[in-house]
Design an enzyme around this catalytic site. Structure first.
Site, PDB file in Angstrom:
ATOM      1  N   HIS A 202       0.831  -1.195   0.000  1.00  0.00           N
ATOM      2  CA  HIS A 202       0.000   0.000   0.000  1.00  0.00           C
ATOM      3  C   HIS A 202       0.870   1.251   0.000  1.00  0.00           C
ATOM      4  O   HIS A 202       2.057   1.204   0.310  1.00  0.00           O
ATOM      5  CB  HIS A 202      -0.897   0.026   1.244  1.00  0.00           C
TER       6      HIS A 202
ATOM      7  N   HIS B 292       5.562   6.389  -0.478  1.00  0.00           N
ATOM      8  CA  HIS B 292       6.466   5.242  -0.624  1.00  0.00           C
ATOM      9  C   HIS B 292       5.660   3.958  -0.542  1.00  0.00           C
ATOM     10  O   HIS B 292       4.554   3.937  -0.002  1.00  0.00           O
ATOM     11  CB  HIS B 292       7.540   5.255   0.465  1.00  0.00           C
TER      12      HIS B 292
ATOM     13  N   SER C 109       6.063   0.426   1.047  1.00  0.00           N
ATOM     14  CA  SER C 109       6.865  -0.390   1.967  1.00  0.00           C
ATOM     15  C   SER C 109       6.897  -1.844   1.522  1.00  0.00           C
ATOM     16  O   SER C 109       5.906  -2.387   1.022  1.00  0.00           O
ATOM     17  CB  SER C 109       6.302  -0.301   3.390  1.00  0.00           C
TER      18      SER C 109
ATOM     19  N   TYR D 111       8.732  -4.346   7.151  1.00  0.00           N
ATOM     20  CA  TYR D 111       8.815  -3.630   8.425  1.00  0.00           C
ATOM     21  C   TYR D 111       9.804  -4.397   9.301  1.00  0.00           C
ATOM     22  O   TYR D 111       9.684  -5.619   9.451  1.00  0.00           O
ATOM     23  CB  TYR D 111       7.472  -3.597   9.148  1.00  0.00           C
TER      24      TYR D 111
END
Length: 243
Positions: free
Chosen positions: A18, A173, A175, A178
């Protein structure tokens, strides 16, 4: 993303690919009916706002080079080109659903302090109407009547704040991972870049603009997500197709 996740220690959380348009969207989470109303209003208005922008590009989203930061949520990501329509879209949503509601609420606290109280953490919150209060006499009701005020200046300032935010803070951005790991060592970087280049069949994921590789899209699904607690516990409050 699944392949890259395996390169990082500690089983990084899985999440949908996303691009975050804005955070801190103003939604009433105390009343389920009001929550649904707010979510529907925000998503509908957002779709209208996006469709109102000029179609002067091939892609709303164009991926750029791979990058990394110390931050957990920006550990590994594709930069996204600052398309004028994408920036305008983010600015509109920031103004209408983040800045303006917050600034109007702050002014309301000043103008109508009797409508607010402090919670257990010392935060200013709106008083909840009780059945007892609703059954009071008209004289008592008049004491809690809200004072109205002009929001013209607040709206003008919100427009300016949103424009400043979209220019100086908005960082679109996509991703990929994480993680708390920092920094990413050279050996891991080489492996990451090799996997990305092989998977996407491109020669260089360090290129500032990957437009020639066709890495981008226009439209998609806009979601309003409650990002509280662990990533696995994030809740999608609603979504709408945008094209």
């Amino acid at each position: 993303m699944g392949s890259l996740n395996t390169l990082f220690p500690g089983q990084p959380p899985r999440f949908e690919p996303h691009i975050t348009i804005t955070t801190n969207v103003d939604v009433d989470l105390d009343d389920p009916d009001k929550t649904r109303e707010d979510v529907d209003k925000i998503l509908s208005a957002s779709a209208v706002a996006l469709n109102s922008l000029p179609k002067n590009h091939s892609n709303l989203v164009t991926l750029g080079k791979i990058n990394s930061q110390r931050k957990f949520f920006k550990k590994l990501y594709f930069q996204v080109a600052r398309d004028p329509n994408l920036i305008s879209f983010a600015r509109i949503l920031r103004e209408l659903f983040v800045i303006l509601p917050k600034d109007i609420e702050q002014e309301n606290i000043k103008q109508n302090p009797h409508l607010y109280t402090k919670d257990g953490h010392g935060n200013t919150v709106k008083r909840k109407k009780s059945k007892r209060n609703r059954s009071k006499s008209s004289a008592s009701e008049n004491e809690t009547t809200a004072k109205e005020f002009d929001t013209t200046l607040i709206q003008q300032e919100a427009t300016w704040k949103a424009a400043d935010w979209s220019t100086n803070e908005f960082d679109p951005h996509l991703s990929l991972v994480y993680s708390d790991i920092y920094p990413i060592d050279k050996a891991l970087w080489r492996t990451i870049k090799t996997r990305i280049q092989d998977y996407l069949n491109i020669e260089n994921c360090d290129a500032d603009d990957l437009t020639d590789n066709g890495l981008g899209w226009d439209g998609g699904v806009l979601k309003l997500v409650l990002c509280e607690g662990d990533v696995a516990n994030w809740i999608t409050l609603g979504s709408v197709d945008v094209h």
